[in-house]
Design a protein around this motif. Structure first.
Motif, short mmCIF file in Angstrom:
data_model
loop_
_atom_site.label_atom_id
_atom_site.label_comp_id
_atom_site.label_asym_id
_atom_site.label_seq_id
_atom_site.Cartn_x
_atom_site.Cartn_y
_atom_site.Cartn_z
N MET A 267 -28.77 68.06 49.37
CA MET A 267 -27.61 67.45 48.73
C MET A 267 -27.71 67.66 47.23
O MET A 267 -28.79 67.58 46.66
CB MET A 267 -27.60 65.95 49.03
CG MET A 267 -26.47 65.22 48.39
SD MET A 267 -26.44 63.42 48.61
CE MET A 267 -27.01 63.20 50.26
N LYS A 268 -26.57 67.92 46.60
CA LYS A 268 -26.52 68.04 45.14
C LYS A 268 -25.33 67.24 44.64
O LYS A 268 -24.19 67.56 44.93
CB LYS A 268 -26.37 69.51 44.73
CG LYS A 268 -26.37 69.69 43.21
CD LYS A 268 -26.25 71.14 42.83
CE LYS A 268 -26.32 71.41 41.37
NZ LYS A 268 -25.61 70.56 40.47
N ILE A 269 -25.61 66.19 43.90
CA ILE A 269 -24.56 65.38 43.31
C ILE A 269 -23.90 66.19 42.20
O ILE A 269 -24.58 66.74 41.33
CB ILE A 269 -25.11 64.05 42.74
CG1 ILE A 269 -25.85 63.27 43.82
CG2 ILE A 269 -24.01 63.24 42.09
CD1 ILE A 269 -25.00 62.84 44.99
N GLN A 270 -22.58 66.25 42.20
CA GLN A 270 -21.86 67.02 41.20
C GLN A 270 -21.35 66.18 40.04
O GLN A 270 -20.92 66.71 39.03
CB GLN A 270 -20.69 67.74 41.86
CG GLN A 270 -21.14 68.75 42.88
CD GLN A 270 -19.97 69.45 43.54
OE1 GLN A 270 -18.81 69.15 43.27
NE2 GLN A 270 -20.28 70.38 44.42
N GLY A 271 -21.40 64.88 40.18
CA GLY A 271 -20.94 64.00 39.12
C GLY A 271 -20.66 62.62 39.68
O GLY A 271 -20.70 62.42 40.89
#
Length: 147
Positions: A1-5
Motif C-alpha cells: 500500500m502507498k498512501i498518496q495524500g
C-alpha cells in the motif's frame, strides 16, 4: 500500500451553523455540501472536500487534554510570511485568539482554536530543499514573531 495524500479531515462540533460561519467567513473555505442537521463539507478549491464538520450534541464535552486522539489539523495557506501576516490580521479582526506562533524551520505557523476548541494550524511552507537536504529539520520548533 502507498498512501498518496490525506483526503480530508472530519471534526466533531456542537453547532454546525457556527462552525460553517467560522470555516467559511474566517478561514475562507468554500462550503460545498450540507447534510442538514448532521454535517457540512468544505473545500479549499481543488478537492471535493478537504474538511467536514459533524454535529454532536450541543452539550458534548471536550476530550481530556491527555486523551489519545487528534492533536490538530494543519491547513496550508501559502508559501510566504506575508501570507501568514495577512492571516494573523484576519484572525485578529475576527477576534480569534491566537494560541501561538511557531517557526518549524520547514514551515511557519499560527495555532488557533475553532469555536469548539479544535486546534487548527495555519501554515506557510519554507523552501522544500530545507527538509529534503536535512530531514531532521522537520523536528524543529521555536517561537515566531511576525511583526
Amino acid at each position: 500500500m502507498k498512501i498518496q495524500g490525506v483526503g480530508h479531515v472530519v471534526l466533531k462540533v456542537r453547532d454546525l451553523d457556527r462552525s460553517a460561519r467560522f470555516y467559511t467567513g474566517v478561514l475562507g473555505l468554500k462550503e460545498v455540501a450540507r447534510f442538514p442537521g448532521r454535517m457540512v463539507f468544505f473545500s479549499a478549491g481543488t478537492n471535493h472536500h478537504d474538511l467536514a464538520v459533524m454535529a454532536v450534541s450541543a452539550d458534548a464535552p471536550n476530550p481530556p487534554e491527555q486523551a489519545v486522539g487528534l492533536a490538530h489539523v494543519a491547513l496550508k495557506i501559502g508559501d510566504s510570511l506575508d501570507t501568514l501576516r495577512e492571516a494573523q490580521a484576519i484572525l485578529e479582526a475576527n477576534a480569534v485568539k491566537i494560541r501561538s506562533l511557531r517557526d518549524h524551520h520547514v514551515s511557519q505557523s499560527i495555532y488557533l482554536e475553532d469555536p469548539d476548541g479544535n486546534t487548527i494550524e495555519l501554515f506557510v511552507d519554507a523552501d522544500p530543499a530545507i527538509w529534503s537536504e536535512d530531514p531532521t529539520t522537520v523536528a524543529t520548533s521555536k517561537p515566531l514573531t511576525l511583526r
